[in-house]
Design a protein around this motif. Structure first.
Motif, PDB file in Angstrom:
ATOM      1  N   UNK A  57       0.817  -1.219   0.000  1.00  0.00           N
ATOM      2  CA  UNK A  57       0.000   0.000   0.000  1.00  0.00           C
ATOM      3  C   UNK A  57       0.849   1.268   0.000  1.00  0.00           C
ATOM      4  N   UNK A  58       2.152   1.117   0.218  1.00  0.00           N
ATOM      5  CA  UNK A  58       3.130   2.204   0.219  1.00  0.00           C
ATOM      6  C   UNK A  58       2.849   3.246   1.303  1.00  0.00           C
ATOM      7  N   UNK A  59       1.988   2.896   2.268  1.00  0.00           N
ATOM      8  CA  UNK A  59       1.666   3.797   3.371  1.00  0.00           C
ATOM      9  C   UNK A  59       1.893   3.133   4.722  1.00  0.00           C
ATOM     10  N   UNK A  60       2.645   2.037   4.722  1.00  0.00           N
ATOM     11  CA  UNK A  60       2.986   1.381   5.979  1.00  0.00           C
ATOM     12  C   UNK A  60       4.303   0.636   5.805  1.00  0.00           C
ATOM     13  N   UNK A  77       2.279   2.878  10.551  1.00  0.00           N
ATOM     14  CA  UNK A  77       1.107   3.040   9.677  1.00  0.00           C
ATOM     15  C   UNK A  77       0.570   4.455   9.765  1.00  0.00           C
ATOM     16  N   UNK A  78      -0.175   4.853   8.741  1.00  0.00           N
ATOM     17  CA  UNK A  78      -0.880   6.133   8.746  1.00  0.00           C
ATOM     18  C   UNK A  78      -2.305   5.912   9.212  1.00  0.00           C
ATOM     19  N   UNK A  79      -2.836   6.909   9.877  1.00  0.00           N
ATOM     20  CA  UNK A  79      -4.237   6.857  10.286  1.00  0.00           C
ATOM     21  C   UNK A  79      -4.822   8.266  10.197  1.00  0.00           C
ATOM     22  N   UNK A  80      -6.073   8.340   9.734  1.00  0.00           N
ATOM     23  CA  UNK A  80      -6.764   9.623   9.633  1.00  0.00           C
ATOM     24  C   UNK A  80      -7.839   9.692  10.710  1.00  0.00           C
ATOM     25  N   UNK A  81      -7.899  10.806  11.390  1.00  0.00           N
ATOM     26  CA  UNK A  81      -8.937  11.030  12.391  1.00  0.00           C
ATOM     27  C   UNK A  81     -10.273  11.199  11.671  1.00  0.00           C
ATOM     28  N   UNK A  82     -11.233  10.314  11.959  1.00  0.00           N
ATOM     29  CA  UNK A  82     -12.539  10.386  11.312  1.00  0.00           C
ATOM     30  C   UNK A  82     -13.678  10.612  12.290  1.00  0.00           C
ATOM     31  N   UNK A  83     -13.390  10.570  13.581  1.00  0.00           N
ATOM     32  CA  UNK A  83     -14.412  10.836  14.582  1.00  0.00           C
ATOM     33  C   UNK A  83     -13.744  11.355  15.842  1.00  0.00           C
ATOM     34  N   UNK A  84     -14.369  12.351  16.444  1.00  0.00           N
ATOM     35  CA  UNK A  84     -13.828  12.953  17.660  1.00  0.00           C
ATOM     36  C   UNK A  84     -15.007  13.429  18.495  1.00  0.00           C
ATOM     37  N   UNK A  85     -15.216  12.821  19.653  1.00  0.00           N
ATOM     38  CA  UNK A  85     -16.380  13.171  20.469  1.00  0.00           C
ATOM     39  C   UNK A  85     -16.322  14.610  20.967  1.00  0.00           C
ATOM     40  N   UNK A  86     -15.141  15.214  20.987  1.00  0.00           N
ATOM     41  CA  UNK A  86     -15.034  16.612  21.414  1.00  0.00           C
ATOM     42  C   UNK A  86     -15.250  17.581  20.258  1.00  0.00           C
ATOM     43  N   UNK A  87     -15.271  17.080  19.019  1.00  0.00           N
ATOM     44  CA  UNK A  87     -15.479  17.927  17.848  1.00  0.00           C
ATOM     45  C   UNK A  87     -16.294  17.162  16.803  1.00  0.00           C
ATOM     46  N   UNK A  88     -17.646  17.222  16.886  1.00  0.00           N
ATOM     47  CA  UNK A  88     -18.497  16.468  15.962  1.00  0.00           C
ATOM     48  C   UNK A  88     -18.301  16.853  14.497  1.00  0.00           C
ATOM     49  N   UNK A  89     -17.756  18.015  14.206  1.00  0.00           N
ATOM     50  CA  UNK A  89     -17.532  18.426  12.818  1.00  0.00           C
ATOM     51  C   UNK A  89     -16.537  17.512  12.116  1.00  0.00           C
ATOM     52  N   UNK A  90     -15.653  16.883  12.878  1.00  0.00           N
ATOM     53  CA  UNK A  90     -14.657  15.974  12.288  1.00  0.00           C
ATOM     54  C   UNK A  90     -15.353  14.831  11.579  1.00  0.00           C
ATOM     55  N   UNK A  91     -16.339  14.230  12.232  1.00  0.00           N
ATOM     56  CA  UNK A  91     -17.051  13.103  11.642  1.00  0.00           C
ATOM     57  C   UNK A  91     -17.815  13.534  10.400  1.00  0.00           C
ATOM     58  N   UNK A  92     -18.450  14.705  10.436  1.00  0.00           N
ATOM     59  CA  UNK A  92     -19.188  15.198   9.278  1.00  0.00           C
ATOM     60  C   UNK A  92     -18.284  15.406   8.083  1.00  0.00           C
ATOM     61  N   UNK A  93     -17.112  15.973   8.305  1.00  0.00           N
ATOM     62  CA  UNK A  93     -16.156  16.206   7.220  1.00  0.00           C
ATOM     63  C   UNK A  93     -15.672  14.878   6.638  1.00  0.00           C
ATOM     64  N   UNK A  94     -15.383  13.910   7.495  1.00  0.00           N
ATOM     65  CA  UNK A  94     -14.910  12.609   7.028  1.00  0.00           C
ATOM     66  C   UNK A  94     -15.997  11.887   6.241  1.00  0.00           C
TER      67      UNK A  94
END
Length: 116
Positions: A57-60, A77-94
């Motif tokens: 995958x060239x990302x790990x 490995x790489x990981x993207x934040x897709x949910x954050x209970x302190x910032x609900x906008x993160x989940x919407x953007x993801x």
């Protein structure tokens, strides 16, 4: 553009390498490549040699570090934040990014000329 992090894991231990401000995927990839070449899971390791393997995958990466008395095996490995209970906008953007990617990947029906 989300918040991307590099995660290193060895044994049952996991650690985030880049905490703090938002980072792009490209920034995290750069940090990932550097970490695979330089990271030591224990500061007291007297490194004898290091083998770095990149996954398809060239990302790990899988890294084997030979110390004075033991071998360390680490996965980066790489990981993207897709949910954050302190910032609900993160989940919407993801979710919006996932929806756009799914729509682009859907098969497109095309009627051949003369059939319609």
């Amino acid at each position: 553009m989300g918040k991307w992090i590099v995660i290193v894991q060895w044994g049952d231990y996991q650690h985030e390498l880049n905490r703090g401000a938002e980072s792009t995927k490209d920034q995290a990839l750069e940090e990932l490549r550097a970490a695979a070449q330089t990271y030591l899971p224990n500061p007291g390791i007297q490194e004898k040699w290091r083998r770095v393997y990149r996954f398809a995958d060239r990302e790990s990466y899988f890294v084997v570090i030979k110390g004075a008395t033991t071998k360390w095996r680490c996965t980066f490995r790489l990981a993207e934040l897709v949910s954050d209970s302190t910032d609900p906008a993160v989940a919407g953007k993801a979710q919006a990014e996932d929806t756009a990617a799914d729509m682009a990947a859907e098969p497109q029906d095309r009627v051949p000329p003369g059939f319609g």
